[in-house]
Write a protein that holds these residues in place. Structure first.
Motif, PDB file in Angstrom:
ATOM      1  N   PRO A 145      73.249  -9.104  59.785  1.00  0.00           N
ATOM      2  CA  PRO A 145      72.260 -10.177  59.950  1.00  0.00           C
ATOM      3  C   PRO A 145      72.704 -11.300  60.885  1.00  0.00           C
ATOM      4  O   PRO A 145      73.880 -11.471  61.190  1.00  0.00           O
ATOM      5  N   ASN A 146      71.691 -12.043  61.301  1.00  0.00           N
ATOM      6  CA  ASN A 146      71.881 -13.287  62.059  1.00  0.00           C
ATOM      7  C   ASN A 146      72.508 -13.058  63.431  1.00  0.00           C
ATOM      8  O   ASN A 146      73.384 -13.802  63.878  1.00  0.00           O
ATOM      9  N   LYS A 147      72.045 -12.004  64.098  1.00  0.00           N
ATOM     10  CA  LYS A 147      72.436 -11.741  65.490  1.00  0.00           C
ATOM     11  C   LYS A 147      73.944 -11.628  65.662  1.00  0.00           C
ATOM     12  O   LYS A 147      74.517 -12.126  66.639  1.00  0.00           O
ATOM     13  N   THR A 148      74.600 -10.982  64.736  1.00  0.00           N
ATOM     14  CA  THR A 148      76.053 -10.793  64.842  1.00  0.00           C
ATOM     15  C   THR A 148      76.401  -9.435  65.448  1.00  0.00           C
ATOM     16  O   THR A 148      77.513  -8.951  65.291  1.00  0.00           O
ATOM     17  N   TYR A 149      75.436  -8.828  66.141  1.00  0.00           N
ATOM     18  CA  TYR A 149      75.694  -7.529  66.746  1.00  0.00           C
ATOM     19  C   TYR A 149      76.654  -7.675  67.939  1.00  0.00           C
ATOM     20  O   TYR A 149      76.743  -8.725  68.577  1.00  0.00           O
ATOM     21  N   ALA A 372      61.677  -8.796  67.229  1.00  0.00           N
ATOM     22  CA  ALA A 372      61.675  -8.018  65.988  1.00  0.00           C
ATOM     23  C   ALA A 372      62.011  -8.884  64.785  1.00  0.00           C
ATOM     24  O   ALA A 372      61.414  -8.729  63.706  1.00  0.00           O
ATOM     25  N   LYS A 373      62.954  -9.796  64.951  1.00  0.00           N
ATOM     26  CA  LYS A 373      63.354 -10.677  63.843  1.00  0.00           C
ATOM     27  C   LYS A 373      62.210 -11.574  63.400  1.00  0.00           C
ATOM     28  O   LYS A 373      62.054 -11.868  62.211  1.00  0.00           O
ATOM     29  N   ALA A 374      61.379 -11.973  64.350  1.00  0.00           N
ATOM     30  CA  ALA A 374      60.289 -12.898  64.045  1.00  0.00           C
ATOM     31  C   ALA A 374      59.103 -12.239  63.359  1.00  0.00           C
ATOM     32  O   ALA A 374      58.378 -12.897  62.601  1.00  0.00           O
ATOM     33  N   GLU A 375      58.911 -10.900  63.587  1.00  0.00           N
ATOM     34  CA  GLU A 375      57.648 -10.317  63.125  1.00  0.00           C
ATOM     35  C   GLU A 375      57.726  -8.899  62.554  1.00  0.00           C
ATOM     36  O   GLU A 375      56.729  -8.426  62.002  1.00  0.00           O
ATOM     37  N   HIS A 376      58.872  -8.221  62.659  1.00  0.00           N
ATOM     38  CA  HIS A 376      58.833  -6.786  62.397  1.00  0.00           C
ATOM     39  C   HIS A 376      59.956  -6.284  61.498  1.00  0.00           C
ATOM     40  O   HIS A 376      60.518  -5.208  61.716  1.00  0.00           O
ATOM     41  N   THR A 377      60.279  -7.062  60.459  1.00  0.00           N
ATOM     42  CA  THR A 377      61.219  -6.611  59.439  1.00  0.00           C
ATOM     43  C   THR A 377      60.434  -6.133  58.217  1.00  0.00           C
ATOM     44  O   THR A 377      59.223  -6.376  58.099  1.00  0.00           O
ATOM     45  N   TRP A 378      61.131  -5.492  57.287  1.00  0.00           N
ATOM     46  CA  TRP A 378      60.462  -5.055  56.060  1.00  0.00           C
ATOM     47  C   TRP A 378      60.030  -6.245  55.210  1.00  0.00           C
ATOM     48  O   TRP A 378      59.090  -6.138  54.417  1.00  0.00           O
ATOM     49  N   GLU A 379      60.672  -7.382  55.378  1.00  0.00           N
ATOM     50  CA  GLU A 379      60.216  -8.582  54.671  1.00  0.00           C
ATOM     51  C   GLU A 379      58.821  -8.980  55.147  1.00  0.00           C
ATOM     52  O   GLU A 379      57.983  -9.409  54.339  1.00  0.00           O
ATOM     53  N   HIS A 380      58.557  -8.843  56.439  1.00  0.00           N
ATOM     54  CA  HIS A 380      57.213  -9.139  56.944  1.00  0.00           C
ATOM     55  C   HIS A 380      56.192  -8.178  56.351  1.00  0.00           C
ATOM     56  O   HIS A 380      55.091  -8.593  55.963  1.00  0.00           O
ATOM     57  N   ARG A 381      56.537  -6.897  56.266  1.00  0.00           N
ATOM     58  CA  ARG A 381      55.591  -5.926  55.708  1.00  0.00           C
ATOM     59  C   ARG A 381      55.397  -6.162  54.204  1.00  0.00           C
ATOM     60  O   ARG A 381      54.299  -5.997  53.668  1.00  0.00           O
ATOM     61  N   ALA A 382      56.471  -6.546  53.519  1.00  0.00           N
ATOM     62  CA  ALA A 382      56.361  -6.824  52.084  1.00  0.00           C
ATOM     63  C   ALA A 382      55.420  -7.995  51.820  1.00  0.00           C
ATOM     64  O   ALA A 382      54.711  -8.020  50.809  1.00  0.00           O
TER      65      ALA A 382
END
Length: 393
Positions: A145-149, A372-382
């Protein structure tokens, strides 16, 4: 708040989606229970301790729990969900044509959710009495998480493809099983789809059927659609294989993770690095080590695939063909790169150009992550599912 039951223990990816949704629902305050389909009797006992009549719903993928499993049926073959008055919200991640036999006998409280707007139209046309909507596209999971890639310049793989492959030849027995006339008919549809990748299978099929049988009825069309899944699979794997092949034959190393890739015929097999099958977390880890993630859409012409958002959320540039939905949310050369399966010859230059300009590559990756972080995570779908579940009476 409603209690929510989900499933794991059958299709691994769909179980993983369920776990992501369950975590998001819990953050909202829902109590959740994940039923393990690989251990039904143990899970059933635990479920009845969790169940609260009038306050429990089912969120499932691809008809899990309503596919004729004995342990969900009573002595009169009535589904448990009807007996206990449990509404179900079924997210169908494949074309509805695969599931006519289940759609003919859904539970009383069934609610159908499509991941492609054309699937929604198909349901409205052929199964108008089934409750459906809203359209909910698939989403992605961020492993770190949090752009640590890891920045692209330090990543191990130039190009990665995560997903299985099946040689299209395996579906030819269905194409040629009757006679030459039918064989020509099916290949006509296949050729049309491959040449016009933004067309849907149902539109192409209807056009070809009406050309041969102008008097065909709507009910007859419906029956035929359910028999054309092999056409869908043929064009899906044909385009997937050709995309990998064109890169490998242009001298680009493509790391493929999934079953069946050893069966892809390629003039330069040394450029196709076969990594074998992985579970969902394993695929995400490979994306975290990739500069570019190749996505080839299933034949979804107005939806998305989770591979797109998984790539973006884990720091890989998403290189994908498009759809009507993707054209509305993605921006070529800004947060992704978009190609056409009708012009795969353009793919190698696109990849070489990205790899030759690391700062530009990283800029697109970072923009894709933010989108993707702003709109397309499973939290958004939930959140969408939560609103639907809580508003249903």
């Amino acid at each position: 708040m409603k209690k929510i039951m989900l499933f794991e223990g059958d299709i691994e990816t769909q179980g993983y989606f369920s776990i992501q949704l369950a975590e998001a629902f819990q953050k909202m305050g829902h109590q959740t229970f994940i039923y393990d389909l690989s251990r039904p009797w143990n899970s059933s006992d635990r479920f009845f301790r969790f169940f609260e009549r009038g306050n429990t719903v089912l969120v499932n993928f691809n008809f899990h729990g309503m596919s004729g499993e004995d342990y969900f049926l009573d002595e009169n073959d009535r589904m448990m969900w009807d007996a206990l008055d449990i509404p179900s919200y079924n997210i169908v991640v494949d074309h509805p044509m695969y599931y006519h036999h289940f759609l003919e006998k859904v539970p009383r409280g069934y609610h159908h959710i499509s991941i492609d707007r054309n699937h929604e139209k198909y349901m409205e046309r052929f199964f108008p009495n089934i409750r459906r909507g809203p359209f909910i596209p698939l989403a992605g999971t961020e492993l770190y998480p949090n752009k640590t890639y890891v920045p692209a310049q330090y990543r191990r793989y130039d190009v990665t493809m995560v997903g299985n492959y099946t040689p299209p030849a395996q579906f030819e027995k269905y194409i040629t099983r009757i006679d030459d006339e039918y064989t020509e008919f099916y290949y006509g549809m296949i050729d049309d789809l491959l040449a016009n990748p933004m067309r849907t299978l149902e539109d192409v099929a209807q056009e070809h059927i009406l050309r041969e049988i102008p008097e065909v009825t709507e009910e007859e069309l419906k029956k035929v659609m359910s028999k054309l899944t092999f056409v869908d699979l043929y064009v899906r794997f044909k385009t997937r294989g050709e995309a990998v092949k064109v890169l490998a034959e242009a001298g680009i190393k493509v790391n493929v993770f999934g079953g069946g890739w050893d069966k892809l015929s390629c003039q330069n097999p040394e450029n196709m690095i076969i990594g074998g099958s992985l579970d969902s977390v394993g695929c995400l880890k490979k994306l975290c080590q990739s500069k570019i993630s190749l996505n080839v859409m299933p034949w979804f012409r107005d939806g998305a695939h989770d591979r797109i958002f998984n790539s973006m959320l884990n720091g890989a540039l998403c290189l994908t063909d498009s759809s009507v939905y993707l054209d509305a949310i993605l921006h070529d050369k800004t947060d992704c790169r978009i190609y056409s399966t009708a012009h795969l010859e353009e793919l190698p230059d696109m990849v070489y150009g990205l790899l030759a300009n690391p700062p530009r590559l990283q800029e697109i990756i970072d923009n894709g992550y933010r989108l993707a972080k702003a709109e397309h995570t499973w939290e958004h779908r939930a959140t969408v599912l939560h609103d639907l579940i809580e508003s249903d009476k």
